[in-house]
Design a protein around this motif. Structure first.
Motif, PDB file in Angstrom:
ATOM      1  N   VAL A 122      25.356 -65.260 -48.634  1.00  0.00           N
ATOM      2  CA  VAL A 122      26.276 -65.085 -49.764  1.00  0.00           C
ATOM      3  C   VAL A 122      27.719 -65.392 -49.353  1.00  0.00           C
ATOM      4  O   VAL A 122      28.679 -64.901 -49.949  1.00  0.00           O
ATOM      5  CB  VAL A 122      26.175 -63.671 -50.373  1.00  0.00           C
ATOM      6  CG1 VAL A 122      24.817 -63.475 -51.021  1.00  0.00           C
ATOM      7  CG2 VAL A 122      26.448 -62.591 -49.321  1.00  0.00           C
ATOM      8  N   ALA A 123      27.852 -66.202 -48.318  1.00  0.00           N
ATOM      9  CA  ALA A 123      29.176 -66.610 -47.842  1.00  0.00           C
ATOM     10  C   ALA A 123      29.237 -68.127 -47.746  1.00  0.00           C
ATOM     11  O   ALA A 123      28.233 -68.793 -47.512  1.00  0.00           O
ATOM     12  CB  ALA A 123      29.452 -65.988 -46.469  1.00  0.00           C
ATOM     13  N   ALA A 124      30.443 -68.663 -47.934  1.00  0.00           N
ATOM     14  CA  ALA A 124      30.650 -70.105 -47.814  1.00  0.00           C
ATOM     15  C   ALA A 124      31.964 -70.355 -47.081  1.00  0.00           C
ATOM     16  O   ALA A 124      32.910 -69.568 -47.182  1.00  0.00           O
ATOM     17  CB  ALA A 124      30.676 -70.779 -49.181  1.00  0.00           C
ATOM     18  N   HIS A 125      31.995 -71.462 -46.348  1.00  0.00           N
ATOM     19  CA  HIS A 125      33.180 -71.842 -45.593  1.00  0.00           C
ATOM     20  C   HIS A 125      33.719 -73.163 -46.119  1.00  0.00           C
ATOM     21  O   HIS A 125      32.946 -74.059 -46.474  1.00  0.00           O
ATOM     22  CB  HIS A 125      32.835 -71.963 -44.102  1.00  0.00           C
ATOM     23  CG  HIS A 125      34.003 -72.344 -43.240  1.00  0.00           C
ATOM     24  ND1 HIS A 125      35.033 -71.476 -42.963  1.00  0.00           N
ATOM     25  CD2 HIS A 125      34.310 -73.514 -42.606  1.00  0.00           C
ATOM     26  CE1 HIS A 125      35.917 -72.078 -42.172  1.00  0.00           C
ATOM     27  NE2 HIS A 125      35.508 -73.317 -41.960  1.00  0.00           N
ATOM     28  N   ILE A 126      35.047 -73.288 -46.141  1.00  0.00           N
ATOM     29  CA  ILE A 126      35.703 -74.510 -46.603  1.00  0.00           C
ATOM     30  C   ILE A 126      36.590 -75.038 -45.484  1.00  0.00           C
ATOM     31  O   ILE A 126      37.411 -74.301 -44.935  1.00  0.00           O
ATOM     32  CB  ILE A 126      36.574 -74.244 -47.859  1.00  0.00           C
ATOM     33  CG1 ILE A 126      35.719 -73.706 -48.998  1.00  0.00           C
ATOM     34  CG2 ILE A 126      37.284 -75.521 -48.304  1.00  0.00           C
ATOM     35  CD1 ILE A 126      35.764 -72.215 -49.149  1.00  0.00           C
ATOM     36  N   GLY A 127      36.410 -76.315 -45.130  1.00  0.00           N
ATOM     37  CA  GLY A 127      37.239 -76.911 -44.085  1.00  0.00           C
ATOM     38  C   GLY A 127      37.147 -78.421 -44.103  1.00  0.00           C
ATOM     39  O   GLY A 127      36.340 -79.007 -44.820  1.00  0.00           O
ATOM     40  N   ASP A 128      37.983 -79.057 -43.275  1.00  0.00           N
ATOM     41  CA  ASP A 128      38.054 -80.515 -43.289  1.00  0.00           C
ATOM     42  C   ASP A 128      37.359 -81.168 -42.094  1.00  0.00           C
ATOM     43  O   ASP A 128      37.324 -82.389 -41.997  1.00  0.00           O
ATOM     44  CB  ASP A 128      39.520 -80.982 -43.317  1.00  0.00           C
ATOM     45  CG  ASP A 128      40.234 -80.717 -41.989  1.00  0.00           C
ATOM     46  OD1 ASP A 128      40.810 -81.660 -41.419  1.00  0.00           O
ATOM     47  OD2 ASP A 128      40.209 -79.566 -41.512  1.00  0.00           O
ATOM     48  N   SER A 129      36.819 -80.371 -41.185  1.00  0.00           N
ATOM     49  CA  SER A 129      36.139 -80.929 -40.011  1.00  0.00           C
ATOM     50  C   SER A 129      34.623 -80.836 -40.186  1.00  0.00           C
ATOM     51  O   SER A 129      34.084 -79.741 -40.362  1.00  0.00           O
ATOM     52  CB  SER A 129      36.547 -80.178 -38.737  1.00  0.00           C
ATOM     53  OG  SER A 129      35.704 -80.516 -37.653  1.00  0.00           O
ATOM     54  N   TYR A 130      33.970 -81.975 -40.110  1.00  0.00           N
ATOM     55  CA  TYR A 130      32.506 -82.001 -40.236  1.00  0.00           C
ATOM     56  C   TYR A 130      31.869 -81.184 -39.121  1.00  0.00           C
ATOM     57  O   TYR A 130      30.962 -80.378 -39.363  1.00  0.00           O
ATOM     58  CB  TYR A 130      32.013 -83.441 -40.194  1.00  0.00           C
ATOM     59  CG  TYR A 130      30.502 -83.573 -40.108  1.00  0.00           C
ATOM     60  CD1 TYR A 130      29.687 -83.153 -41.154  1.00  0.00           C
ATOM     61  CD2 TYR A 130      29.902 -84.113 -38.966  1.00  0.00           C
ATOM     62  CE1 TYR A 130      28.300 -83.266 -41.073  1.00  0.00           C
ATOM     63  CE2 TYR A 130      28.521 -84.228 -38.878  1.00  0.00           C
ATOM     64  CZ  TYR A 130      27.724 -83.806 -39.933  1.00  0.00           C
ATOM     65  OH  TYR A 130      26.362 -83.910 -39.836  1.00  0.00           O
ATOM     66  N   HIS A 131      32.350 -81.361 -37.894  1.00  0.00           N
ATOM     67  CA  HIS A 131      31.750 -80.694 -36.734  1.00  0.00           C
ATOM     68  C   HIS A 131      32.116 -79.204 -36.697  1.00  0.00           C
ATOM     69  O   HIS A 131      31.233 -78.339 -36.622  1.00  0.00           O
ATOM     70  CB  HIS A 131      32.210 -81.386 -35.456  1.00  0.00           C
ATOM     71  CG  HIS A 131      31.671 -80.777 -34.199  1.00  0.00           C
ATOM     72  ND1 HIS A 131      30.328 -80.787 -33.881  1.00  0.00           N
ATOM     73  CD2 HIS A 131      32.301 -80.118 -33.185  1.00  0.00           C
ATOM     74  CE1 HIS A 131      30.146 -80.181 -32.718  1.00  0.00           C
ATOM     75  NE2 HIS A 131      31.322 -79.755 -32.277  1.00  0.00           N
ATOM     76  N   ASN A 132      33.410 -78.903 -36.751  1.00  0.00           N
ATOM     77  CA  ASN A 132      33.857 -77.518 -36.569  1.00  0.00           C
ATOM     78  C   ASN A 132      33.608 -76.643 -37.789  1.00  0.00           C
ATOM     79  O   ASN A 132      33.223 -75.470 -37.656  1.00  0.00           O
ATOM     80  CB  ASN A 132      35.352 -77.482 -36.239  1.00  0.00           C
ATOM     81  CG  ASN A 132      35.664 -78.051 -34.883  1.00  0.00           C
ATOM     82  OD1 ASN A 132      34.808 -78.095 -34.005  1.00  0.00           O
ATOM     83  ND2 ASN A 132      36.890 -78.506 -34.689  1.00  0.00           N
ATOM     84  N   ASP A 133      33.854 -77.190 -38.963  1.00  0.00           N
ATOM     85  CA  ASP A 133      33.781 -76.392 -40.184  1.00  0.00           C
ATOM     86  C   ASP A 133      32.417 -76.496 -40.865  1.00  0.00           C
ATOM     87  O   ASP A 133      31.707 -75.497 -40.990  1.00  0.00           O
ATOM     88  CB  ASP A 133      34.890 -76.825 -41.155  1.00  0.00           C
ATOM     89  CG  ASP A 133      36.278 -76.503 -40.635  1.00  0.00           C
ATOM     90  OD1 ASP A 133      36.504 -75.352 -40.241  1.00  0.00           O
ATOM     91  OD2 ASP A 133      37.138 -77.401 -40.620  1.00  0.00           O
TER      92      ASP A 133
END
Length: 251
Positions: free
Chosen positions: A186-197
């Motif tokens: 029930v959690a989601a992450h938002i980021g600009d790195s394919y590998h890290n995020d």
């Protein structure tokens, strides 16, 4: 009976997801050098910085904290090496520039909030979502976020500098889940790195969205990330969340 997915926690990368530098690093370095009577061209510094930061991250990952360095020492060393590679080899002349640059990059005015970021964060809050930061940043991030008026949106801020874990290390994502008392589903992450995020969050069972901006997408990334997980800009997030919650597959 099928239960509709309801996301409860969103974790956020910061640099190039919510914030970006107002000026390229090379320009910032060149400007500070001129103020100290040293002339080095910005493009030369930009190229040198790229080489130095890659080598520094390899030799002393996560600001060298596990090797006895402080974040300030790590960054000052980056500046000294960058100027040295750019042809300014007088370390005594560069030392005050390094000190000034560390302070400059701590100042909120050096950074700008990306278009749509504040409205998106407010929209997420309005939906009742909990928000947190999970960033490979150092001890200066809290002050920067406060100065830009963004800190109030987040329940907590986790940085690699404070936790000792760099994305995509699963422990930094797991710590966010622990602090928020939620399961990864029930959690989601938002980021600009394919590998890290993107991959880092999904490795611990979280949902994830990749912020890609207007430029062309790397073909390998394009083939690996479903279209519904790609955000051309931050205002695309809330509709993407709606699609995720209304889908039966989610992950």
């Amino acid at each position: 009976m099928t239960h509709q997915l309801q996301i409860r926690l969103l974790t956020w990368d910061v640099k190039d997801t919510l914030l970006r530098l107002r000026r390229p690093v090379g320009e910032q370095y060149a400007s500070s050098a001129r103020a100290h009577g040293l002339k080095v061209e910005a493009p030369v510094l930009e190229q040198a910085f790229g080489q130095v930061i890659r080598a520094q991250n390899h030799s002393f990952p996560n600001y060298g904290l596990s090797q006895g360095l402080t974040c300030r020492q790590w960054w000052q060393d980056v500046v000294l090496q960058t100027f040295h590679l750019a042809g300014a080899r007088d370390a005594q002349a560069v030392a005050p520039i390094a000190d000034q640059l560390y302070k400059d990059f701590s100042r909120p005015c050096t950074w700008q909030v990306l278009e749509g970021a504040e409205d998106t964060l407010r929209g997420c809050r309005k939906r009742g979502l909990r928000l947190a930061v999970v960033s490979n940043f150092d001890e200066r991030l809290e002050g920067i976020l406060m100065g830009l008026g963004l800190r109030e949106h987040f329940d907590f801020v986790l940085t690699s500098g404070a936790t000792g874990w760099c994305k995509p290390d699963p422990r930094i994502f797991q710590e966010a889940l622990r602090l928020a008392h939620v399961e990864p589903a029930v959690a989601a992450h938002i980021g600009d790195s394919y590998h890290n995020d993107y991959k880092g969050a999904r490795a611990v069972g979280m949902h994830s969205f990749l912020v890609v901006g207007p430029g062309p997408l790397d073909p390998a990334v394009k083939d690996s990330v479903p279209q519904e997980h790609i955000l051309p800009s931050l205002p695309h997030l809330l509709p993407a969340l709606d699609r995720l919650e209304n889908s039966s597959t989610g992950l």
